[in-house]
Design an enzyme around this catalytic site. Sequence first.
Site, short mmCIF file in Angstrom:
data_model
loop_
_atom_site.label_atom_id
_atom_site.label_comp_id
_atom_site.label_asym_id
_atom_site.label_seq_id
_atom_site.Cartn_x
_atom_site.Cartn_y
_atom_site.Cartn_z
N GLU A 1 0.86 -1.19 0.00
CA GLU A 1 0.00 0.00 0.00
C GLU A 1 0.89 1.24 0.00
O GLU A 1 2.08 1.14 0.34
CB GLU A 1 -0.89 0.01 1.25
CG GLU A 1 -1.86 -1.16 1.27
CD GLU A 1 -2.78 -1.13 2.49
OE1 GLU A 1 -2.72 -0.16 3.28
OE2 GLU A 1 -3.55 -2.09 2.63
N SER B 1 7.71 -1.79 2.89
CA SER B 1 8.51 -2.69 3.73
C SER B 1 7.80 -2.98 5.05
O SER B 1 7.88 -4.08 5.58
CB SER B 1 9.87 -2.05 4.02
OG SER B 1 10.54 -1.76 2.82
N ARG C 1 34.97 -7.44 -30.39
CA ARG C 1 35.26 -6.00 -30.55
C ARG C 1 36.78 -5.79 -30.52
O ARG C 1 37.45 -6.15 -29.55
CB ARG C 1 34.60 -5.23 -29.41
CG ARG C 1 35.00 -3.77 -29.33
CD ARG C 1 34.40 -2.97 -30.47
NE ARG C 1 34.70 -1.54 -30.33
CZ ARG C 1 34.54 -0.66 -31.30
NH1 ARG C 1 34.11 -1.05 -32.50
NH2 ARG C 1 34.83 0.60 -31.10
N GLN D 1 43.51 -7.52 -19.63
CA GLN D 1 43.11 -8.10 -18.35
C GLN D 1 41.98 -7.29 -17.70
O GLN D 1 41.10 -7.85 -17.06
CB GLN D 1 44.30 -8.13 -17.38
CG GLN D 1 45.22 -9.30 -17.60
CD GLN D 1 46.24 -9.43 -16.49
OE1 GLN D 1 46.33 -8.59 -15.60
NE2 GLN D 1 47.03 -10.49 -16.55
N GLU E 1 9.71 -7.63 -3.66
CA GLU E 1 9.78 -8.89 -2.89
C GLU E 1 10.73 -8.73 -1.70
O GLU E 1 11.44 -9.67 -1.34
CB GLU E 1 10.23 -10.05 -3.79
CG GLU E 1 9.25 -10.39 -4.89
CD GLU E 1 8.03 -11.11 -4.37
OE1 GLU E 1 8.18 -12.01 -3.54
OE2 GLU E 1 6.92 -10.74 -4.77
N GLU F 1 17.78 -3.99 1.77
CA GLU F 1 17.95 -3.63 3.19
C GLU F 1 17.09 -4.54 4.08
O GLU F 1 17.54 -4.98 5.14
CB GLU F 1 17.55 -2.16 3.42
CG GLU F 1 18.50 -1.14 2.77
CD GLU F 1 18.34 -1.05 1.25
OE1 GLU F 1 17.25 -1.37 0.73
OE2 GLU F 1 19.32 -0.67 0.58
C1 LIG Z 1 7.58 -3.09 -10.34
C2 LIG Z 1 7.05 -3.46 -9.00
C3 LIG Z 1 6.21 -4.57 -8.86
C4 LIG Z 1 5.69 -4.91 -7.62
N1 LIG Z 1 4.79 -5.94 -7.51
C5 LIG Z 1 4.12 -6.11 -6.35
C6 LIG Z 1 3.02 -7.03 -6.27
O1 LIG Z 1 2.69 -7.73 -7.24
N2 LIG Z 1 2.32 -7.11 -5.11
C7 LIG Z 1 2.65 -6.36 -4.02
O2 LIG Z 1 1.97 -6.48 -3.00
N3 LIG Z 1 3.70 -5.50 -4.05
C8 LIG Z 1 4.43 -5.34 -5.18
N4 LIG Z 1 5.46 -4.44 -5.24
C9 LIG Z 1 5.81 -3.65 -4.04
C10 LIG Z 1 7.19 -3.92 -3.50
O3 LIG Z 1 7.25 -5.15 -2.87
C11 LIG Z 1 7.57 -2.72 -2.60
O4 LIG Z 1 7.87 -1.65 -3.46
C12 LIG Z 1 8.73 -3.03 -1.69
O5 LIG Z 1 8.34 -3.93 -0.70
C13 LIG Z 1 9.27 -1.76 -1.00
O6 LIG Z 1 8.28 -0.99 -0.44
P1 LIG Z 1 8.24 0.58 -0.73
O7 LIG Z 1 8.32 0.76 -2.20
O8 LIG Z 1 7.06 1.16 -0.05
O9 LIG Z 1 9.58 1.15 -0.10
P2 LIG Z 1 9.80 1.61 1.43
O10 LIG Z 1 9.37 0.51 2.34
O11 LIG Z 1 9.21 2.96 1.62
O12 LIG Z 1 11.39 1.72 1.48
C14 LIG Z 1 12.10 2.85 0.99
C15 LIG Z 1 13.58 2.64 1.30
O13 LIG Z 1 13.77 2.57 2.73
C16 LIG Z 1 14.43 1.37 3.07
N5 LIG Z 1 13.94 0.90 4.37
C17 LIG Z 1 12.66 0.79 4.81
N6 LIG Z 1 12.62 0.31 6.05
C18 LIG Z 1 13.90 0.06 6.42
C19 LIG Z 1 14.54 -0.46 7.58
N7 LIG Z 1 13.80 -0.86 8.63
N8 LIG Z 1 15.88 -0.56 7.61
C20 LIG Z 1 16.62 -0.17 6.53
N9 LIG Z 1 16.09 0.33 5.41
C21 LIG Z 1 14.74 0.43 5.33
C22 LIG Z 1 14.08 0.40 1.94
O14 LIG Z 1 15.01 -0.66 1.87
C23 LIG Z 1 14.12 1.32 0.75
O15 LIG Z 1 15.44 1.47 0.31
C24 LIG Z 1 6.04 -4.13 -6.47
C25 LIG Z 1 6.88 -3.02 -6.62
C26 LIG Z 1 7.36 -2.66 -7.85
C27 LIG Z 1 8.22 -1.42 -7.96
#
Ligand SMILES: Cc1cc2nc3c(=O)[nH]c(=O)nc-3n(C[C@H](O)[C@H](O)[C@H](O)COP(=O)(O)OP(=O)(O)OC[C@H]3O[C@@H](n4cnc5c(N)ncnc54)[C@H](O)[C@@H]3O)c2cc1C
Length: 407
Positions: A131, A136, A291, A302, A387, A391
């Site tokens: 959402e 995360s 190439r 190397q 997935e 982090e």
């Molecule tokens: C192309 C794509 C397809 C997807 N498909 C699906 C799907 O089919 N179904 C579904 O449910 N979801 C899906 N997702 C969602 C995806 O799993 C989330 O984007 C992901 O879990 C990260 O959540 P967020 O984007 O809200 O990032 P955030 O949770 O906001 O994180 C932002 C940053 O903060 C870091 N962070 C957050 N908390 C911590 C912590 N405690 N310690 C250290 N670092 C932290 C994260 O590592 C990241 O670098 C998809 C996402 C994308 C982009």
Amino acid sequence: MAEFALDLDDEQKAVREWIHGFAADVMRPAAAEWDEREETPWPVIQEAAKIGLYSLDFYAQQYFDPTGLGIAMTMEELFWGDAGIGLSIVGTALAAVGVLANGTEEQVGTWIPQMYGDADDVKLGAFCSSEPDAGSDVSAMRTRAVYDQATDEWVLNGTKTWATNGGIANVHVVVAVVDPELGSKGHASFIVPPGTNGLSQGQKFKKHGIRASHTAEVVLDDVRVPGGCLLGGKEKLDERLARARERARSGERVKNAAMATFEASRPAVGAQAVGIARAAYEVALDYARNRVQFGRPIIDNQGVAFQLADMRTQIDAARLLVWRASWMASAGKPFTAAEGSMSKLYAGEVAKTVTAQAMQILGGNGYTREYPVERMHRDAAIYTIFEGTSEIQRLVIARTLSGMPIR
Ligand SMILES: Cc1cc2nc3c(=O)[nH]c(=O)nc-3n(C[C@H](O)[C@H](O)[C@H](O)COP(=O)(O)OP(=O)(O)OC[C@H]3O[C@@H](n4cnc5c(N)ncnc54)[C@H](O)[C@@H]3O)c2cc1C
């Protein structure tokens, strides 16, 4: 239970060759076009369905392969073909696994076939957990499911984001809050059947990579689903919630069952990353041999050859981690060092690094869309994000090793 082995048997080799043929002959030639179009490649999915590569039977066969390597091998070959199209083909499996992990036998038998459809009428499935304010941090989820006893229906309200195949799937699997007091222990998964009122697609995202895979918001506005759409059933949910409330009262900490499921599914995602990395490495190796600069192939330096040596070493190491974790999941071994997360973490990072190195080896050509490594590099970038970000994988591994609630 099969012993861990690195040798595929003859049948597995034949399946791998078959997938490789499809990846090379059908996916690769279509990859650039669907990347540019940023649309679901329906004709390619239909081709896959015609030969049985997009079907419940095929994935079930690989999923239950006793060596544990079937899914890893399948993912690597498909994503070697192309990651965007690959995700369009296997995105349904993510939703299917959600049903398999939590559903009753009847729910598995009813809903998974409807996610795939058949060769003449191909369908998709979508798994909707993330959402806007709960990526995360799954415990921040807000989508609410409320039981209406009078009609034996669940009413879902909320907005899901980043859903692969969201809004275009036939069957959506939606995770929602049934008891807000219990954090992530108060979540349950629901089937939203085809054509249900109130479910609509929100924004479709324009992405950096895997652009042939559809990613969108899914809006749930008073979506009513029959009681039977609660995965696992009401009785099991009530028992689980009662146990969670009791534990919350007593302060007892228990192992998170969802974590075990993630450990088992993450190697499959790692295998996809290995496929992309291997594809980019092969292009770079071939280019470096041919190439010529300063009167000799660039691989004679190397500086270039050692890069290729490192790339190949990292890819093989990533595959070994993926295969180990896949075998552990299938053999029911406990993930005492979060080996599933390790495999996804390492393979995702390797895919990003190796595809960047491949671009470098191709020089200016690597930077253009005339060659595929630029696309592969864009595609690889998602593997440290979805997935579970890199982090979060490190957090899971560190917590598992230390037993400490590291934040
Ligand atoms: C192309 C794509 C397809 C997807 N498909 C699906 C799907 O089919 N179904 C579904 O449910 N979801 C899906 N997702 C969602 C995806 O799993 C989330 O984007 C992901 O879990 C990260 O959540 P967020 O984007 O809200 O990032 P955030 O949770 O906001 O994180 C932002 C940053 O903060 C870091 N962070 C957050 N908390 C911590 C912590 N405690 N310690 C250290 N670092 C932290 C994260 O590592 C990241 O670098 C998809 C996402 C994308 C982009």
